[in-house]
Scaffold this motif. Structure first.
Motif, PDB file in Angstrom:
ATOM      1  N   ALA A 271       0.829  -1.208   0.000  1.00  0.00           N
ATOM      2  CA  ALA A 271       0.000   0.000   0.000  1.00  0.00           C
ATOM      3  C   ALA A 271       0.867   1.263   0.000  1.00  0.00           C
ATOM      4  N   LEU A 272       1.934   1.270   0.810  1.00  0.00           N
ATOM      5  CA  LEU A 272       2.814   2.432   0.877  1.00  0.00           C
ATOM      6  C   LEU A 272       3.543   2.652  -0.442  1.00  0.00           C
ATOM      7  N   PHE A 275       1.057   4.094  -2.914  1.00  0.00           N
ATOM      8  CA  PHE A 275       0.689   5.482  -2.606  1.00  0.00           C
ATOM      9  C   PHE A 275       1.825   6.463  -2.893  1.00  0.00           C
ATOM     10  N   LYS A 278       3.012   6.411  -6.576  1.00  0.00           N
ATOM     11  CA  LYS A 278       1.907   6.777  -7.484  1.00  0.00           C
ATOM     12  C   LYS A 278       1.777   5.823  -8.677  1.00  0.00           C
ATOM     13  N   SER A 281      -2.228   0.639  -9.481  1.00  0.00           N
ATOM     14  CA  SER A 281      -2.289  -0.661  -8.803  1.00  0.00           C
ATOM     15  C   SER A 281      -2.788  -1.771  -9.715  1.00  0.00           C
TER      16      SER A 281
END
Length: 433
Positions: A271-272, A275, A278, A281
């Motif tokens: 997830a990090l 995020f 950028k 996903s």
């Protein structure tokens, strides 16, 4: 009926090997179907924990690959290899071992194999020498990786017997690495020198050999950050496992167990990465590491479930047949794991299928840990993905499969590496455990 059941198990594995790749998992399902609904056996346990760990680790690696992290790691590996090209036979397995150690999957070797082949060829070194031990090292390093499903499973079943996660790593890391280095030394003398190989000379005369030169990888802006986040997650896993360890005892009665912690840390890392770098996903689903990881999950599901179903129905007979033998000759467990892994194509599946039976037979924990490296004999049959890739990437023809199937360049360094890893682990384990 026992022999008929054995035929069903081996037949399913053989059929799966013929299908290739994810097919061995499919075939495992057929074998379970025949054993249970067809022959009335009790259903074995599904390796849920192993599968979930593989999924969570691959989720993080897939995100790191999309962010450019794997390309960044490959660029570093290429610089190391090209800076010391004459030492390629030793540096190649070090690179693949380290990448597998941190990633928890041997499939990271795919990206470095072309570089290894090119550097060896440019130096006039027979490419089969570094390629063979590099592939073997990438497989054996699974048994030393702190986030591999095989290591986590082993620590889970041995912890009640007084052997912790950190103790397993303390035995498996030095024993497997030293064994790979000795095997690399032997690999440097295997096969004819490249200039004397008739296959190479024939391909050279036909213009089939090309020098590609140094690869120019475009490193994405978030590549370094993604690697940093992933490595921090691995450090967090090891730190947390240490803190909740019964022998360290910094955290008593932890809310989250070690296996669950690995999943949580890996998903958080993914997830990090997504995020902060950028990335899209959705692209993770199409990454090569994600696809190979999900394929591994299906293989473990089918094969380990098949092995568990057979073992749980015959554990008493197995105890009678093998109990005394393994107690008198504990190293025989390594032989059993070696041949089982050649068929099961997975370190985690082999460990899940056979280690519980070894524990039930009363095999000493030190013998189980020492024999653990033998679950990495995936190189025996020349059908494993990284092995096939090494053959295809060597256009000199030196890394080739012989007409007798088993006479390929991976056999000798692989057998030496596993035999020495087991031997070293018995010595180191005797001191630590």
């Amino acid at each position: 009926m026992l022999w008929l059941e054995v035929i069903v198990v081996l037949g399913a594995i053989y059929f799966g090997a013929r299908l290739g790749s994810i097919g061995i998992g499919y075939a495992g399902g057929i074998g379970i179907l025949v054993l249970t609904l067809g022959m009335g056996l009790k259903l074995g346990s599904i390796p849920i924990d192993v599968i979930l760990i593989i999924m969570s680790v691959i989720a993080a690696i897939g995100a790191m690959q999309v962010a450019g992290g794997l390309d960044y790691m490959v660029s570093i590996a290429e610089k190391i290899l090209r800076k010391n090209p004459k030492q390629i036979v030793f540096l190649a397995p070090i690179v693949t071992y380290i990448m597998t150690f941190f990633a928890g999957t041997g499939h990271t070797a795919f990206s470095t194999l072309p570089v290894i082949a090119e550097v060896a060829k440019e130096q006039g070194i027979r490419p089969s020498r570094p390629l063979s031990i590099a592939v073997v090292a990438s497989q054996i390093a699974i048994t030393a990786s702190p986030i591999s499903a095989a290591v986590v499973f082993l620590s889970g079943v041995l912890e009640p017997l007084g052997v912790g996660y950190l103790e397993i790593l303390a035995v498996c890391i030095p024993s497997s690495f030293l064994a790979c280095m000795v095997a690399a030394l032997v690999s440097g003398f295997l096969g004819k020198p490249l200039k004397d190989d008739p296959v190479y000379q024939e391909r050279l005369a036909k213009g089939l050999i090309k020098m590609r030169g140094e690869t120019k990888l475009e490193i994405k802006p978030g590549a370094k950050l993604s690697v940093g986040i992933f490595l921090f997650a691995i450090l967090a896993v090891v730190t947390y496992a240490t803190m909740i360890s019964g022998k360290v005892g910094l955290i008593e009665n932890p809310v989250v167990g070690r296996d669950s912690a690995i999943m949580l840390f890996m998903l958080t890392a993914a997830a990090l990465i997504a995020f902060f770098t950028k990335i899209d996903s959705a692209q993770v689903l199409n990454s090569s590491t994600f696809k190979s990881g999900m394929s591994a999950c299906i293989c473990v599901l089918g094969v380990a479930w098949l092995g568990s179903t057979f073992v749980v129905n015959h554990i008493d007979a197995i105890k009678v047949f093998a109990g005394d033998l393994l107690n008198h000759y504990p190293w025989m467990l390594a032989v059993v794991l070696f041949f089982a892994s050649t068929l099961l194509y997975s370190q985690a599946a082999t460990a899940k299928a056979l280690i519980p039976a070894a524990i039930a037979l009363g095999v000493a924990p030190v013998s189980i840990v020492a024999s653990f490296a033998a679950v990495s004999a995936l190189f025996v049959l020349p059908t494993y993905p990284t092995l096939i890739a090494a053959v295809e990437m060597d256009d000199t023809g030196s890394t080739r499969i012989g007409k007798f199937v088993f006479n390929h360049p991976f056999i000798i360094p692989g057998v030496i590496a596993i035999a020495l890893s087991v031997a070293f682990a018995f010595v180191i384990g005797g001191l630590i455990l």
